[in-house]
Design a protein around this motif. Structure first.
Motif, short mmCIF file in Angstrom:
data_model
loop_
_atom_site.label_atom_id
_atom_site.label_comp_id
_atom_site.label_asym_id
_atom_site.label_seq_id
_atom_site.Cartn_x
_atom_site.Cartn_y
_atom_site.Cartn_z
N GLN A 81 -34.58 78.91 55.15
CA GLN A 81 -33.54 78.28 54.34
C GLN A 81 -32.32 77.81 55.13
O GLN A 81 -31.49 77.10 54.59
CB GLN A 81 -33.09 79.21 53.21
CG GLN A 81 -34.19 79.60 52.24
CD GLN A 81 -34.89 78.40 51.63
OE1 GLN A 81 -36.03 78.12 51.94
NE2 GLN A 81 -34.20 77.69 50.77
N THR A 159 -27.32 73.61 46.63
CA THR A 159 -27.61 74.81 45.85
C THR A 159 -28.14 74.48 44.46
O THR A 159 -29.20 74.95 44.05
CB THR A 159 -26.36 75.70 45.71
OG1 THR A 159 -25.87 76.02 47.02
CG2 THR A 159 -26.69 76.98 44.97
N TYR A 162 -30.68 70.46 44.49
CA TYR A 162 -31.92 70.64 45.24
C TYR A 162 -32.70 71.85 44.71
O TYR A 162 -33.90 71.77 44.48
CB TYR A 162 -31.62 70.82 46.72
CG TYR A 162 -32.85 70.99 47.57
CD1 TYR A 162 -33.54 69.87 48.06
CD2 TYR A 162 -33.35 72.25 47.89
CE1 TYR A 162 -34.69 70.02 48.83
CE2 TYR A 162 -34.49 72.40 48.65
CZ TYR A 162 -35.15 71.28 49.13
OH TYR A 162 -36.29 71.44 49.88
N GLY A 163 -32.00 72.95 44.51
CA GLY A 163 -32.67 74.17 44.04
C GLY A 163 -33.31 74.00 42.68
O GLY A 163 -34.44 74.44 42.45
N ASP A 167 -37.40 74.20 42.51
CA ASP A 167 -37.93 75.38 41.80
C ASP A 167 -38.79 74.99 40.61
O ASP A 167 -39.61 75.80 40.14
CB ASP A 167 -36.77 76.28 41.34
CG ASP A 167 -36.18 77.08 42.48
OD1 ASP A 167 -36.79 77.10 43.57
OD2 ASP A 167 -35.10 77.67 42.31
N TYR A 188 -36.24 80.74 38.39
CA TYR A 188 -34.96 80.26 38.91
C TYR A 188 -34.08 81.41 39.41
O TYR A 188 -33.38 81.29 40.41
CB TYR A 188 -34.22 79.46 37.84
CG TYR A 188 -34.71 78.04 37.73
CD1 TYR A 188 -34.36 77.09 38.69
CD2 TYR A 188 -35.52 77.64 36.68
CE1 TYR A 188 -34.81 75.78 38.61
CE2 TYR A 188 -35.98 76.33 36.59
CZ TYR A 188 -35.62 75.41 37.55
OH TYR A 188 -36.08 74.11 37.47
N GLY A 191 -35.29 82.55 42.77
CA GLY A 191 -35.02 81.58 43.83
C GLY A 191 -33.54 81.35 44.08
O GLY A 191 -33.19 80.58 44.99
N SER A 195 -31.62 79.46 47.29
CA SER A 195 -30.81 78.27 47.06
C SER A 195 -29.39 78.45 47.58
O SER A 195 -28.80 77.53 48.18
CB SER A 195 -30.76 77.93 45.56
OG SER A 195 -32.05 77.60 45.08
#
Length: 227
Positions: A81, A159, A162-163, A167, A188, A191, A195
């Motif tokens: 990450q 964060t 994109y996350g 996801d 979510y 993740g 993120s």
């Protein structure tokens, strides 16, 4: 007129494929759906790109930024990450605009996945990074660019935007047709840490290297009349 008809036909065909998958297919093939989502999201950008006069220098700079984004991700291969790729995409969008920011983001995700691995998540990553570039280009048309605004915007985009998009591929692969709100929220939530790390790394890279990088790109753009 012929081109407009072609684009409308393609858009309607994509919509039909998605509806057929969800309404009539025995089981939803999310590889097909994800590819359709990718094509549909990129179609307007390719249409507008085709209508503009594009020079070899313009294409070269865009391709160079895509290659740089790919290399920046590959260089941190062993650190989960912690990748500068979103920072490179955001800087590209600041200098070249939202349209090229989307293209740099989408293609850098696609090309770098030849190193990190292709899968049904690839189209989602392409759309996610492309959207980060698109929004960065739009935001910094109105927000003054400095290391602090770059870091804050970069953190939020990497964060949240994109996350959230990436996801979604995990949600679909884990639950398929049986997606529930509780199941999606659990994905979510699990993740969120990843993120946040990605967003934090993006903010740090932008804070340290964003402004010098922007200065270099703008100097090249001005020298060769690319903007």
């Amino acid at each position: 007129m012929k081109k407009a008809f072609l684009y409308i036909t393609v858009a309607l065909s994509l919509a039909f494929i998605v509806l057929w998958q969800f309404l009539f297919a025995d089981s939803v093939n999310y590889y097909i759906v994800s590819v359709v989502v990718l094509i549909a999201s990129m179609l307007p950008f390719f249409v507008s790109y085709e209508q503009k006069k594009v020079t070899a220098r313009d294409i070269t700079l865009t391709a160079t930024l895509i290659a740089l984004a790919v290399v920046s991700r590959a260089a941190f291969y062993l650190v989960p990450q912690v990748k500068p790729i979103a920072a490179v995409v955001i800087v590209s969008a600041v200098c070249l605009g939202a349209h090229k920011g989307y293209i740099v983001g989408a293609f850098s995700a696609f090309v770098s996945n030849f190193i990190f691995g292709q899968g049904m998540w690839t189209p989602f990553q392409m759309v996610a990074l492309g959207t980060v570039g698109l929004l960065a280009g739009l935001i910094f048309r109105w927000v003054k660019v400095n290391r602090y605004t770059l870091s804050i915007v970069g953190f939020v985009l990497a964060t949240v935007v994109y996350g959230a998009i990436v996801d979604m591929s995990t949600v679909l692969s884990a639950y398929g047709n049986n997606v529930t709100l509780k199941g999606a929220l659990s994905i979510y939530a699990s993740g969120a840490v990843f993120s946040l790390v990605f967003g934090g790394a993006t903010a740090v890279f932008l804070f340290l290297f964003g402004m010098p990088f922007i200065t270099k790109i703008e100097r090249i753009s001005k020298k060769y009349g690319l903007n």
